[in-house]
Design a protein around this motif. Sequence first.
Motif, PDB file in Angstrom:
ATOM      1  N   MET A 194       0.846  -1.181   0.000  1.00  0.00           N
ATOM      2  CA  MET A 194       0.000   0.000   0.000  1.00  0.00           C
ATOM      3  C   MET A 194       0.891   1.243   0.000  1.00  0.00           C
ATOM      4  SD  MET A 194      -2.832   1.028   2.794  1.00  0.00           S
ATOM      5  CE  MET A 194      -4.308   1.368   1.904  1.00  0.00           C
ATOM      6  N   PRO A 195       0.624   2.206  -0.845  1.00  0.00           N
ATOM      7  CA  PRO A 195       1.450   3.424  -0.897  1.00  0.00           C
ATOM      8  C   PRO A 195       1.361   4.225   0.398  1.00  0.00           C
ATOM      9  CG  PRO A 195       0.086   3.224  -2.852  1.00  0.00           C
ATOM     10  CD  PRO A 195      -0.391   2.186  -1.888  1.00  0.00           C
ATOM     11  N   LEU A 196       2.453   4.911   0.709  1.00  0.00           N
ATOM     12  CA  LEU A 196       2.520   5.790   1.878  1.00  0.00           C
ATOM     13  C   LEU A 196       2.176   7.209   1.454  1.00  0.00           C
ATOM     14  CD1 LEU A 196       5.896   4.513   3.338  1.00  0.00           C
ATOM     15  CD2 LEU A 196       3.638   4.124   4.302  1.00  0.00           C
ATOM     16  N   GLU A 197       1.345   7.874   2.230  1.00  0.00           N
ATOM     17  CA  GLU A 197       1.026   9.271   1.944  1.00  0.00           C
ATOM     18  C   GLU A 197       2.203  10.147   2.369  1.00  0.00           C
ATOM     19  OE1 GLU A 197      -2.794  10.761   3.095  1.00  0.00           O
ATOM     20  OE2 GLU A 197      -3.664   8.762   2.925  1.00  0.00           O
ATOM     21  N   VAL A 198       2.462  11.181   1.559  1.00  0.00           N
ATOM     22  CA  VAL A 198       3.531  12.128   1.851  1.00  0.00           C
ATOM     23  C   VAL A 198       2.906  13.515   1.932  1.00  0.00           C
ATOM     24  CG1 VAL A 198       5.735  13.078   1.105  1.00  0.00           C
ATOM     25  CG2 VAL A 198       5.179  10.692   0.600  1.00  0.00           C
ATOM     26  N   PRO A 199       2.929  14.112   3.122  1.00  0.00           N
ATOM     27  CA  PRO A 199       2.291  15.413   3.289  1.00  0.00           C
ATOM     28  C   PRO A 199       3.100  16.551   2.660  1.00  0.00           C
ATOM     29  CG  PRO A 199       3.294  14.713   5.349  1.00  0.00           C
ATOM     30  CD  PRO A 199       3.453  13.585   4.378  1.00  0.00           C
ATOM     31  N   ALA A 200       2.384  17.605   2.308  1.00  0.00           N
ATOM     32  CA  ALA A 200       3.015  18.815   1.773  1.00  0.00           C
ATOM     33  C   ALA A 200       3.528  19.685   2.917  1.00  0.00           C
ATOM     34  CB  ALA A 200       2.002  19.587   0.937  1.00  0.00           C
ATOM     35  N   SER A 201       4.271  20.708   2.587  1.00  0.00           N
ATOM     36  CA  SER A 201       4.733  21.777   3.486  1.00  0.00           C
ATOM     37  C   SER A 201       6.056  21.510   4.192  1.00  0.00           C
ATOM     38  CB  SER A 201       3.699  22.139   4.546  1.00  0.00           C
ATOM     39  OG  SER A 201       2.510  22.548   3.922  1.00  0.00           O
ATOM     40  N   HIS A 202       6.383  20.255   4.501  1.00  0.00           N
ATOM     41  CA  HIS A 202       7.635  19.939   5.184  1.00  0.00           C
ATOM     42  C   HIS A 202       8.258  18.701   4.551  1.00  0.00           C
ATOM     43  CE1 HIS A 202       5.574  22.413   8.178  1.00  0.00           C
ATOM     44  NE2 HIS A 202       6.778  22.810   8.502  1.00  0.00           N
ATOM     45  N   PRO A 203       9.584  18.571   4.644  1.00  0.00           N
ATOM     46  CA  PRO A 203      10.258  17.434   4.017  1.00  0.00           C
ATOM     47  C   PRO A 203       9.962  16.091   4.686  1.00  0.00           C
ATOM     48  CG  PRO A 203      11.843  19.116   4.719  1.00  0.00           C
ATOM     49  CD  PRO A 203      10.517  19.517   5.231  1.00  0.00           C
ATOM     50  N   THR A 204      10.064  15.057   3.877  1.00  0.00           N
ATOM     51  CA  THR A 204       9.967  13.673   4.327  1.00  0.00           C
ATOM     52  C   THR A 204      11.165  12.923   3.757  1.00  0.00           C
ATOM     53  OG1 THR A 204       7.544  13.702   4.404  1.00  0.00           O
ATOM     54  CG2 THR A 204       8.590  11.552   4.191  1.00  0.00           C
ATOM     55  N   LEU A 205      11.842  12.147   4.597  1.00  0.00           N
ATOM     56  CA  LEU A 205      12.914  11.278   4.118  1.00  0.00           C
ATOM     57  C   LEU A 205      12.330   9.920   3.788  1.00  0.00           C
ATOM     58  CD1 LEU A 205      15.995  11.794   6.481  1.00  0.00           C
ATOM     59  CD2 LEU A 205      15.810  12.382   4.067  1.00  0.00           C
ATOM     60  N   VAL A 206      12.713   9.380   2.640  1.00  0.00           N
ATOM     61  CA  VAL A 206      12.262   8.061   2.229  1.00  0.00           C
ATOM     62  C   VAL A 206      13.501   7.196   2.009  1.00  0.00           C
ATOM     63  CG1 VAL A 206      10.965   6.738   0.532  1.00  0.00           C
ATOM     64  CG2 VAL A 206      10.226   9.049   1.125  1.00  0.00           C
ATOM     65  N   PHE A 207      13.518   6.028   2.651  1.00  0.00           N
ATOM     66  CA  PHE A 207      14.643   5.094   2.586  1.00  0.00           C
ATOM     67  C   PHE A 207      14.218   3.812   1.904  1.00  0.00           C
ATOM     68  CE2 PHE A 207      15.420   7.596   6.331  1.00  0.00           C
ATOM     69  CZ  PHE A 207      16.790   7.683   6.455  1.00  0.00           C
ATOM     70  N   ARG A 208      15.145   3.177   1.249  1.00  0.00           N
ATOM     71  CA  ARG A 208      14.951   1.771   0.929  1.00  0.00           C
ATOM     72  C   ARG A 208      15.104   1.040   2.263  1.00  0.00           C
ATOM     73  NH1 ARG A 208      18.023   0.190  -4.634  1.00  0.00           N
ATOM     74  NH2 ARG A 208      16.969   1.734  -5.930  1.00  0.00           N
ATOM     75  N   ARG A 209      14.202   0.161   2.551  1.00  0.00           N
ATOM     76  CA  ARG A 209      14.210  -0.513   3.856  1.00  0.00           C
ATOM     77  C   ARG A 209      15.530  -1.240   4.113  1.00  0.00           C
ATOM     78  NH1 ARG A 209       9.268  -4.185   6.121  1.00  0.00           N
ATOM     79  NH2 ARG A 209      10.084  -4.462   8.211  1.00  0.00           N
ATOM     80  N   ALA A 210      16.076  -1.894   3.110  1.00  0.00           N
ATOM     81  CA  ALA A 210      17.336  -2.627   3.274  1.00  0.00           C
ATOM     82  C   ALA A 210      18.471  -1.671   3.651  1.00  0.00           C
ATOM     83  CB  ALA A 210      17.683  -3.387   2.002  1.00  0.00           C
ATOM     84  N   ALA A 211      18.505  -0.484   3.074  1.00  0.00           N
ATOM     85  CA  ALA A 211      19.547   0.489   3.393  1.00  0.00           C
ATOM     86  C   ALA A 211      19.375   1.008   4.818  1.00  0.00           C
ATOM     87  CB  ALA A 211      19.513   1.649   2.397  1.00  0.00           C
ATOM     88  N   TYR A 212      18.137   1.276   5.214  1.00  0.00           N
ATOM     89  CA  TYR A 212      17.847   1.725   6.571  1.00  0.00           C
ATOM     90  C   TYR A 212      18.347   0.693   7.579  1.00  0.00           C
ATOM     91  CZ  TYR A 212      15.147   3.080  10.672  1.00  0.00           C
ATOM     92  OH  TYR A 212      14.775   3.446  11.944  1.00  0.00           O
TER      93      TYR A 212
END
Length: 94
Positions: free
Chosen positions: A1-19
């Motif tokens: 299921m896709p993750l929602e990304v809110p506007a106005s402030h940054p979001t960091l997105v990782f590949r789970r394996a890298a995290y």
Amino acid sequence: MPLEVPASHPTLVFRRAAYERANLVRAALDERLGLTPDEFRVEGDLVAIGPIHDEDALGALVAELEQLGLVYYDDFFELSGNWPEWLHLRVSSR
């Protein structure tokens, strides 16, 4: 299921394996960035952290992630949040 990304402030997105390879600890990130439980999300092969309200802390974190050997864009990236509120974005891995 896709993750929602809110506007106005940054979001960091990782590949789970890298995290996981970097041995990052959620509690430490929550404390450091002042995150609520809803601002740390995992879905499939992605980890999304944000929105992040402290841009100085975000910049320092990105520098530390690179020192840990993570590669910006290949292992993680920042979605700026710089889009209008009426635009609804969702992310998912392939």
